[in-house]
Design a protein around this motif. Structure first.
Motif, PDB file in Angstrom:
ATOM      1  N   GLY A 150      57.280  28.905  47.856  1.00 22.82           N
ATOM      2  CA  GLY A 150      56.272  29.373  48.804  1.00 22.82           C
ATOM      3  C   GLY A 150      55.463  30.449  48.099  1.00 22.82           C
ATOM      4  N   THR A 151      54.226  30.133  47.756  1.00 22.59           N
ATOM      5  CA  THR A 151      53.401  31.079  46.996  1.00 22.59           C
ATOM      6  C   THR A 151      52.434  31.790  47.928  1.00 22.59           C
ATOM      7  OG1 THR A 151      53.549  29.683  45.038  1.00 22.59           O
ATOM      8  CG2 THR A 151      51.783  31.319  45.062  1.00 22.59           C
ATOM      9  N   LEU A 152      52.445  33.113  47.857  1.00 20.90           N
ATOM     10  CA  LEU A 152      51.542  33.903  48.693  1.00 20.90           C
ATOM     11  C   LEU A 152      50.462  34.529  47.817  1.00 20.90           C
ATOM     12  CD1 LEU A 152      51.434  34.709  51.744  1.00 20.90           C
ATOM     13  CD2 LEU A 152      52.265  36.955  51.004  1.00 20.90           C
ATOM     14  N   CYS A 153      49.211  34.295  48.213  1.00 16.77           N
ATOM     15  CA  CYS A 153      48.081  34.889  47.490  1.00 16.77           C
ATOM     16  C   CYS A 153      47.649  36.144  48.242  1.00 16.77           C
ATOM     17  CB  CYS A 153      46.939  33.889  47.426  1.00 16.77           C
ATOM     18  SG  CYS A 153      45.532  34.537  46.541  1.00 16.77           S
ATOM     19  N   VAL A 154      47.747  37.269  47.569  1.00 13.06           N
ATOM     20  CA  VAL A 154      47.612  38.573  48.212  1.00 13.06           C
ATOM     21  C   VAL A 154      46.333  39.275  47.745  1.00 13.06           C
ATOM     22  CG1 VAL A 154      48.725  40.866  48.246  1.00 13.06           C
ATOM     23  CG2 VAL A 154      50.108  38.807  48.556  1.00 13.06           C
ATOM     24  N   SER A 155      45.649  39.944  48.663  1.00 13.44           N
ATOM     25  CA  SER A 155      44.443  40.710  48.326  1.00 13.44           C
ATOM     26  C   SER A 155      44.809  42.148  47.976  1.00 13.44           C
ATOM     27  CB  SER A 155      43.476  40.732  49.518  1.00 13.44           C
ATOM     28  OG  SER A 155      42.961  39.442  49.762  1.00 13.44           O
ATOM     29  N   SER A 156      44.018  42.730  47.085  1.00 11.49           N
ATOM     30  CA  SER A 156      44.281  44.118  46.673  1.00 11.49           C
ATOM     31  C   SER A 156      43.148  45.073  47.050  1.00 11.49           C
ATOM     32  CB  SER A 156      44.511  44.185  45.162  1.00 11.49           C
ATOM     33  OG  SER A 156      43.404  43.642  44.470  1.00 11.49           O
ATOM     34  N   GLN A 157      41.955  44.523  47.294  1.00 14.10           N
ATOM     35  CA  GLN A 157      40.817  45.354  47.690  1.00 14.10           C
ATOM     36  C   GLN A 157      40.004  44.587  48.736  1.00 14.10           C
ATOM     37  OE1 GLN A 157      38.852  45.700  43.763  1.00 14.10           O
ATOM     38  NE2 GLN A 157      39.466  47.865  43.735  1.00 14.10           N
ATOM     39  N   ALA A 158      39.260  45.319  49.572  1.00  8.78           N
ATOM     40  CA  ALA A 158      38.268  44.658  50.425  1.00  8.78           C
ATOM     41  C   ALA A 158      36.977  44.667  49.615  1.00  8.78           C
ATOM     42  CB  ALA A 158      38.107  45.424  51.732  1.00  8.78           C
ATOM     43  N   GLY A 159      36.514  43.466  49.245  1.00 13.38           N
ATOM     44  CA  GLY A 159      35.366  43.373  48.347  1.00 13.38           C
ATOM     45  C   GLY A 159      35.790  43.617  46.910  1.00 13.38           C
ATOM     46  N   MET A 179      41.357  38.786  47.327  1.00  8.63           N
ATOM     47  CA  MET A 179      40.149  39.582  47.109  1.00  8.63           C
ATOM     48  C   MET A 179      40.463  40.811  46.276  1.00  8.63           C
ATOM     49  SD  MET A 179      38.468  39.506  50.875  1.00  8.63           S
ATOM     50  CE  MET A 179      37.181  40.681  50.516  1.00  8.63           C
ATOM     51  N   GLY A 180      39.517  41.129  45.402  1.00 10.97           N
ATOM     52  CA  GLY A 180      39.604  42.392  44.679  1.00 10.97           C
ATOM     53  C   GLY A 180      40.157  42.265  43.279  1.00 10.97           C
ATOM     54  N   GLU A 181      39.942  43.315  42.503  1.00  7.62           N
ATOM     55  CA  GLU A 181      40.472  43.380  41.137  1.00  7.62           C
ATOM     56  C   GLU A 181      41.705  44.292  41.169  1.00  7.62           C
ATOM     57  OE1 GLU A 181      40.251  42.099  37.979  1.00  7.62           O
ATOM     58  OE2 GLU A 181      41.874  43.540  37.753  1.00  7.62           O
ATOM     59  N   PRO A 182      42.906  43.705  41.076  1.00  6.00           N
ATOM     60  CA  PRO A 182      44.118  44.507  41.258  1.00  6.00           C
ATOM     61  C   PRO A 182      44.228  45.685  40.292  1.00  6.00           C
ATOM     62  CG  PRO A 182      44.646  42.206  40.692  1.00  6.00           C
ATOM     63  CD  PRO A 182      43.178  42.266  40.890  1.00  6.00           C
ATOM     64  N   LEU A 183      43.721  45.525  39.074  1.00  4.84           N
ATOM     65  CA  LEU A 183      43.887  46.628  38.113  1.00  4.84           C
ATOM     66  C   LEU A 183      42.967  47.804  38.424  1.00  4.84           C
ATOM     67  CD1 LEU A 183      44.498  44.854  34.687  1.00  4.84           C
ATOM     68  CD2 LEU A 183      46.154  45.828  36.297  1.00  4.84           C
ATOM     69  N   LEU A 184      42.017  47.619  39.343  1.00  5.91           N
ATOM     70  CA  LEU A 184      41.179  48.754  39.751  1.00  5.91           C
ATOM     71  C   LEU A 184      41.744  49.446  40.999  1.00  5.91           C
ATOM     72  CD1 LEU A 184      37.540  47.528  38.997  1.00  5.91           C
ATOM     73  CD2 LEU A 184      39.030  48.999  37.631  1.00  5.91           C
ATOM     74  N   ASN A 185      42.884  48.975  41.465  1.00  6.19           N
ATOM     75  CA  ASN A 185      43.623  49.674  42.529  1.00  6.19           C
ATOM     76  C   ASN A 185      45.054  49.819  42.012  1.00  6.19           C
ATOM     77  OD1 ASN A 185      44.492  50.774  44.924  1.00  6.19           O
ATOM     78  ND2 ASN A 185      44.414  48.855  46.093  1.00  6.19           N
ATOM     79  N   THR A 210      43.719  39.283  36.477  1.00  7.62           N
ATOM     80  CA  THR A 210      42.672  40.274  36.208  1.00  7.62           C
ATOM     81  C   THR A 210      41.486  39.630  35.498  1.00  7.62           C
ATOM     82  OG1 THR A 210      42.129  42.370  35.134  1.00  7.62           O
ATOM     83  CG2 THR A 210      43.730  40.965  33.995  1.00  7.62           C
ATOM     84  N   SER A 211      40.321  40.227  35.751  1.00  5.66           N
ATOM     85  CA  SER A 211      39.134  39.776  35.036  1.00  5.66           C
ATOM     86  C   SER A 211      39.026  40.486  33.691  1.00  5.66           C
ATOM     87  CB  SER A 211      37.902  40.040  35.888  1.00  5.66           C
ATOM     88  OG  SER A 211      37.863  41.405  36.217  1.00  5.66           O
ATOM     89  N   LYS A 244      48.042  49.937  30.284  1.00  7.40           N
ATOM     90  CA  LYS A 244      48.839  50.807  31.150  1.00  7.40           C
ATOM     91  C   LYS A 244      49.879  49.987  31.942  1.00  7.40           C
ATOM     92  CE  LYS A 244      47.891  54.475  34.424  1.00  7.40           C
ATOM     93  NZ  LYS A 244      46.973  54.935  35.447  1.00  7.40           N
ATOM     94  N   LEU A 245      49.478  48.792  32.341  1.00  5.28           N
ATOM     95  CA  LEU A 245      50.383  47.931  33.112  1.00  5.28           C
ATOM     96  C   LEU A 245      51.651  47.645  32.320  1.00  5.28           C
ATOM     97  CD1 LEU A 245      50.376  46.278  35.847  1.00  5.28           C
ATOM     98  CD2 LEU A 245      49.734  44.299  34.461  1.00  5.28           C
ATOM     99  N   GLY A 246      51.450  47.390  31.018  1.00  6.31           N
ATOM    100  CA  GLY A 246      52.587  47.093  30.149  1.00  6.31           C
ATOM    101  C   GLY A 246      53.561  48.255  30.054  1.00  6.31           C
ATOM    102  N   GLU A 247      53.083  49.466  30.336  1.00  8.42           N
ATOM    103  CA  GLU A 247      53.978  50.630  30.254  1.00  8.42           C
ATOM    104  C   GLU A 247      54.834  50.770  31.515  1.00  8.42           C
ATOM    105  OE1 GLU A 247      51.245  53.846  29.554  1.00  8.42           O
ATOM    106  OE2 GLU A 247      50.560  52.907  27.687  1.00  8.42           O
ATOM    107  N   VAL A 248      54.395  50.172  32.622  1.00 10.51           N
ATOM    108  CA  VAL A 248      55.118  50.417  33.879  1.00 10.51           C
ATOM    109  C   VAL A 248      55.771  49.182  34.493  1.00 10.51           C
ATOM    110  CG1 VAL A 248      53.767  52.470  34.515  1.00 10.51           C
ATOM    111  CG2 VAL A 248      52.998  50.225  35.283  1.00 10.51           C
ATOM    112  N   THR A 249      55.407  47.991  34.036  1.00  6.30           N
ATOM    113  CA  THR A 249      56.009  46.807  34.663  1.00  6.30           C
ATOM    114  C   THR A 249      55.987  45.616  33.710  1.00  6.30           C
ATOM    115  OG1 THR A 249      56.002  45.409  36.633  1.00  6.30           O
ATOM    116  CG2 THR A 249      53.870  45.967  35.739  1.00  6.30           C
ATOM    117  N   ASP A 250      56.642  44.543  34.118  1.00  2.03           N
ATOM    118  CA  ASP A 250      56.681  43.345  33.275  1.00  2.03           C
ATOM    119  C   ASP A 250      56.469  42.080  34.109  1.00  2.03           C
ATOM    120  OD1 ASP A 250      59.017  43.582  34.643  1.00  2.03           O
ATOM    121  OD2 ASP A 250      60.340  43.489  32.898  1.00  2.03           O
ATOM    122  N   VAL A 251      55.547  42.185  35.050  1.00  3.57           N
ATOM    123  CA  VAL A 251      55.214  41.003  35.862  1.00  3.57           C
ATOM    124  C   VAL A 251      54.417  40.012  35.010  1.00  3.57           C
ATOM    125  CG1 VAL A 251      55.152  42.307  38.028  1.00  3.57           C
ATOM    126  CG2 VAL A 251      53.044  42.036  36.688  1.00  3.57           C
TER     127      VAL A 251
END
Ligand code: SAH
Ligand code: SF4
Length: 383
Positions: free
Chosen positions: A106-115, A169-175, A203-204, A212-219
């Protein structure tokens, strides 16, 4: 409910932050684990249901804390099992979440920003501009709401969500901070217990944040590539002018190599007729990605009014897929799901409140990019 209150919303606190919260209250840190199970395993939002918590503490919590997800504006269920929620966030905008059941997942597509501020030329979210960052409670709240909707017994919920893709919606790395905390909750056993391989951030190409992401997680990481050279990519993804391919691809490669063996980058490639779908583009892709462990996901463009782009023919998509496949790449093509409830990528449903609010105008935004990945038969010659 999205009215701001002075209460602390426990839905959006990671285990560490919830422990700190209880310490501040003069309570034991282990309370965090108890409360997290009630919130994330049982979908409870009412302290009175927390029967292993003393009445005194429950009363104390009612005064200073709450458990509040984003307001569900609508829930639709498609004939093919796809579910879609429109939720309203604190800024007044609506964002969407889509659930796709497929092959036991079951795959959930999640938004990170409005716009979104990044204005990719083929993306209707980008066309609307940026409205607001979602809070942790608003991001993890989408997983909470989805799982709750599958719970057959009140006060319990199924673990219907087995995979999460940050491709709404949104660019997750900008939030960044809110997205990272939300992903921690997705992976925490006291949260949703989803493995790091099944949480994917798309990410775009915000290069410093990939580092920075690589320093805090391994998703898992997905890169929205869309073009095999800088000239074309800068037209489609303006961010490419700031972070061109020669810095972007090494950053992704470094991130992936930090994940250990057998992990690979997902390349997303939205196919636009006569723009990036020609054999010369496939040939360039083959060279560009040669030394990057990756799987390629071709996304046929989903049109929206005045986009100026068209979806390529199935033949053009297969020709492109064939070329990459013959060069040894693992290539899948996304097919739309939930079309009867407008849950296919590119359909207009969500709404972003105009930032100026002068006219209380709502702007339609791009529907979420959630679609199943299937391998098209390579030799089928249907047009
Ligand atoms: N901002 C992030 C994640 C959200 S967009 C990113 O860009 O990666 C998720 C995916 O939706 C992107 O790969 C994008 O290419 C795709 N997408 C956006 N608009 C689309 C459209 N109209 N048709 C097909 N795919 C689209
Ligand atoms: Fe933003 Fe992603 Fe759309 Fe580009 S494709 S405008 S980064 S949401």
């Amino acid at each position: 409910m999205t009215n701001a209150t002075s209460k602390t919303n426990l839905l959006g606190l990671t285990q560490q932050k919830l422990e700190a919260f209880f310490e501040q209250l003069g309570e034991k840190r282990f309370r965090a684990g108890q409360i997290m199970k009630w919130i994330h395993h049982y979908g409870v939002d009412n302290f009175d249901e927390m029967t292993n918590v003393s009445k005194v503490l429950r009363e104390k919590l009612k005064v200073c804390a709450e458990i509040r997800g984003p307001e569900v504006v609508s829930e639709d269920i498609s004939r093919d099992g796809t579910r879609k929620w429109v939720v309203r966030v604190a800024s007044g905008s609506c964002v969407e979440t889509v659930y796709i059941p497929q092959n036991g997942r079951g795959t959930l597509c999640v938004s990170s920003q409005a716009g979104c501020a990044l204005d990719c030329s083929f993306c209707s979210t980008g066309k609307q501009g940026f409205n607001s960052d979602l809070s942790v409670a608003e991001i993890i709240g989408q997983v909470w709401i989805a799982n709750k909707s599958f719970g057959s017994v009140p006060g319990t919920m199924d673990r219907a969500v087995t995979n999460v893709v940050m491709m709404g919606m949104g660019e997750p790395l900008l939030n960044f901070d809110n997205v990272v905390d939300s992903m921690l909750l997705m992976m925490d056993d006291l949260g949703y217990g989803i493995s790091k391989r099944k949480v994917t951030l798309s990410t775009s190409g915000v290069v410093p944040m990939i580092e920075k992401l690589g320093e805090v997680t391994d998703v898992a990481l997905a890169l929205s590539l869309h073009a095999p050279n800088n000239a074309l990519r800068s037209q489609l993804v303006p961010l490419n002018k700031k972070y061109p391919l020669e810095v972007l691809l090494p950053a992704c490669k470094k991130y992936i190599s930090g994940l250990g063996e057998k992990r690979s980058l997902t390349i997303e490639y939205t196919m636009l007729k006569d723009v990036n779908d020609l054999p010369e583009h496939a040939a360039e892709m083959i060279e560009l990605l040669r030394d990057i462990p990756c799987k390629i996901n071709l996304i046929p463009f989903n049109p929206f009014p005045h986009s100026g782009y068209e979806r390529p023919s199935n033949n053009a998509i297969r020709r492109f897929q064939d070329m990459l496949h013959q060069a040894g790449y693992n290539v899948t093509v996304r097919t739309p799901r939930g079309e009867d409830i407008d849950a296919a990528c590119g359909q207009l449903v969500g709404q972003v409140m105009d930032r100026t609010r002068r006219s209380e105008r709502y702007i339609a935004v791009r529907q979420l990019a959630v679609e199943a990945e299937v391998v098209l038969p390579l030799r089928d010659s249907n047009p």
